[in-house]
Scaffold this motif. Structure first.
Motif, PDB file in Angstrom:
ATOM      1  N   ASP A  64       0.812  -1.217   0.000  1.00  0.00           N
ATOM      2  CA  ASP A  64       0.000   0.000   0.000  1.00  0.00           C
ATOM      3  C   ASP A  64       0.843   1.263   0.000  1.00  0.00           C
ATOM      4  N   ARG A  65       2.115   1.134   0.375  1.00  0.00           N
ATOM      5  CA  ARG A  65       2.981   2.303   0.436  1.00  0.00           C
ATOM      6  C   ARG A  65       4.127   2.241  -0.584  1.00  0.00           C
ATOM      7  N   VAL A  66       4.217   1.162  -1.353  1.00  0.00           N
ATOM      8  CA  VAL A  66       5.363   0.978  -2.250  1.00  0.00           C
ATOM      9  C   VAL A  66       4.905   0.574  -3.652  1.00  0.00           C
ATOM     10  N   ASP A  67       5.420   1.259  -4.658  1.00  0.00           N
ATOM     11  CA  ASP A  67       5.174   0.949  -6.064  1.00  0.00           C
ATOM     12  C   ASP A  67       6.477   0.569  -6.758  1.00  0.00           C
ATOM     13  N   VAL A  68       6.369  -0.249  -7.797  1.00  0.00           N
ATOM     14  CA  VAL A  68       7.467  -0.454  -8.735  1.00  0.00           C
ATOM     15  C   VAL A  68       6.971   0.003 -10.103  1.00  0.00           C
ATOM     16  N   HIS A  69       7.874   0.488 -10.937  1.00  0.00           N
ATOM     17  CA  HIS A  69       7.458   1.022 -12.229  1.00  0.00           C
ATOM     18  C   HIS A  69       8.554   0.834 -13.276  1.00  0.00           C
ATOM     19  N   GLY A  70       8.146   0.869 -14.530  1.00  0.00           N
ATOM     20  CA  GLY A  70       9.076   0.768 -15.643  1.00  0.00           C
ATOM     21  C   GLY A  70       8.500   1.489 -16.846  1.00  0.00           C
ATOM     22  N   GLY A  71       9.366   1.811 -17.804  1.00  0.00           N
ATOM     23  CA  GLY A  71       8.878   2.538 -18.965  1.00  0.00           C
ATOM     24  C   GLY A  71       9.864   2.540 -20.108  1.00  0.00           C
ATOM     25  N   LEU A  72       9.396   3.028 -21.232  1.00  0.00           N
ATOM     26  CA  LEU A  72      10.171   3.110 -22.466  1.00  0.00           C
ATOM     27  C   LEU A  72      10.127   4.539 -22.974  1.00  0.00           C
ATOM     28  N   HIS A  73      11.282   5.077 -23.368  1.00  0.00           N
ATOM     29  CA  HIS A  73      11.341   6.391 -23.996  1.00  0.00           C
ATOM     30  C   HIS A  73      11.004   6.190 -25.473  1.00  0.00           C
ATOM     31  N   PHE A  85      15.157   3.129 -21.729  1.00  0.00           N
ATOM     32  CA  PHE A  85      14.138   2.554 -20.856  1.00  0.00           C
ATOM     33  C   PHE A  85      14.467   2.917 -19.419  1.00  0.00           C
ATOM     34  N   GLU A  86      13.517   2.716 -18.531  1.00  0.00           N
ATOM     35  CA  GLU A  86      13.697   3.071 -17.127  1.00  0.00           C
ATOM     36  C   GLU A  86      13.046   2.044 -16.222  1.00  0.00           C
ATOM     37  N   LEU A  87      13.572   1.950 -15.010  1.00  0.00           N
ATOM     38  CA  LEU A  87      13.064   1.017 -14.010  1.00  0.00           C
ATOM     39  C   LEU A  87      13.300   1.623 -12.639  1.00  0.00           C
ATOM     40  N   GLY A  88      12.269   1.561 -11.773  1.00  0.00           N
ATOM     41  CA  GLY A  88      12.452   2.158 -10.463  1.00  0.00           C
ATOM     42  C   GLY A  88      11.381   1.758  -9.481  1.00  0.00           C
ATOM     43  N   ALA A  89      11.408   2.414  -8.319  1.00  0.00           N
ATOM     44  CA  ALA A  89      10.446   2.141  -7.252  1.00  0.00           C
ATOM     45  C   ALA A  89      10.242   3.402  -6.431  1.00  0.00           C
ATOM     46  N   GLY A  90       9.038   3.518  -5.851  1.00  0.00           N
ATOM     47  CA  GLY A  90       8.732   4.659  -5.007  1.00  0.00           C
ATOM     48  C   GLY A  90       8.092   4.216  -3.711  1.00  0.00           C
TER      49      GLY A  90
END
Length: 239
Positions: A64-73, A85-90
């Motif tokens: 509920d307090r943590v996300d993971v994410h990824g994307g493409l330019h 591309f990118e990969l991360g967490a918040g």
């Protein structure tokens, strides 16, 4: 402005490729697909416009307090011969317990790019650019729209440099969809006239970047706006 001049300064400005990824978590088991368009403002075709940069990606709530994410330019291969591309967490650090007291979220991201910045040698190689974001946000209204601000730092290791930026944004929530308007001020204290690119700044300083983002959420609480505004307490109850 010659395109080679633009390419030489492209990578440090990729801190402004899209809207903020980590403003509030989406909630455990929820996810979202997103697209963002816009970029640093420059005079490059006889007029002053944001660079036509776009990113596509997704986010998933592992807690509920943590996300993971990824994307493409998405547009850099066609525009500049760069694949990114990118990969991360918040993670949500502080809840919004009062209308005037913002929630606080931190996001860590790795941007990876490969390809050539121009013709001839050396050939393109893979380069990694860390990025850190800190966002303060205020949820308001029945739909829990989000107003937010914060700071970012985009790190280039070769050569060693840090591109700071200040962010101001507004996210409008409508059912399962979110519409985001965001502005960034990159390198606020820098003099843009010292480089060959004709950047648009604020008061003659730094580089202004503008963005539009669209996101569709899915999952068991995708339409519950408060699920990503006020995470449940440790006992499982929603405040």
């Amino acid at each position: 402005m010659h395109v080679r001049d633009l390419l030489c300064l492209l990578l440090p400005t990729l801190a402004a490729c899209g809207v903020s990824r980590g403003v509030r978590p989406v909630g455990k088991g929820n996810g979202a697909l997103a697209v963002s368009a816009g970029g640093p403002v420059a005079n490059y075709i006889g007029t002053t416009l944001p660079l036509p940069l776009a990113t596509v990606g997704g986010v998933y709530g592992v807690h509920d307090r943590v996300d993971v994410h990824g994307g493409l330019h998405a547009t850099t291969p066609a525009l500049f011969g760069l694949w990114g591309f990118e990969l991360g967490a918040g993670a949500l650090l502080l809840d919004q317990k009062h209308p005037a007291a913002p929630a606080l979220m931190v996001d860590l991201n790795l941007n990876a790019f490969t390809g050539n910045l121009g013709e001839g040698d050396p050939p393109g190689g893979l380069r990694i650019f860390p990025e850190a974001d800190l966002r303060a946000s205020w949820a308001w209204g029945e739909a829990q729209h989000l107003s937010y601000t914060g700071a970012s730092a985009f790190v280039s290791t070769t050569p060693g440099s840090v591109t700071p930026s200040w962010v101001l944004g507004q996210q409008f929530r409508m059912g399962r969809t979110d519409l985001t308007l965001e502005g960034r001020w990159l390198r606020p204290g820098a003099d843009p006239s010292s480089v060959t690119v004709d950047w648009g700044g604020i008061g003659g300083r730094g580089v202004l970047s503008t963005h539009l983002g669209f996101r569709v959420r899915f999952g068991p609480r995708a339409t519950d706006h408060r699920a990503s505004s006020t995470p449940p307490s440790s006992t499982g109850d929603t405040p």
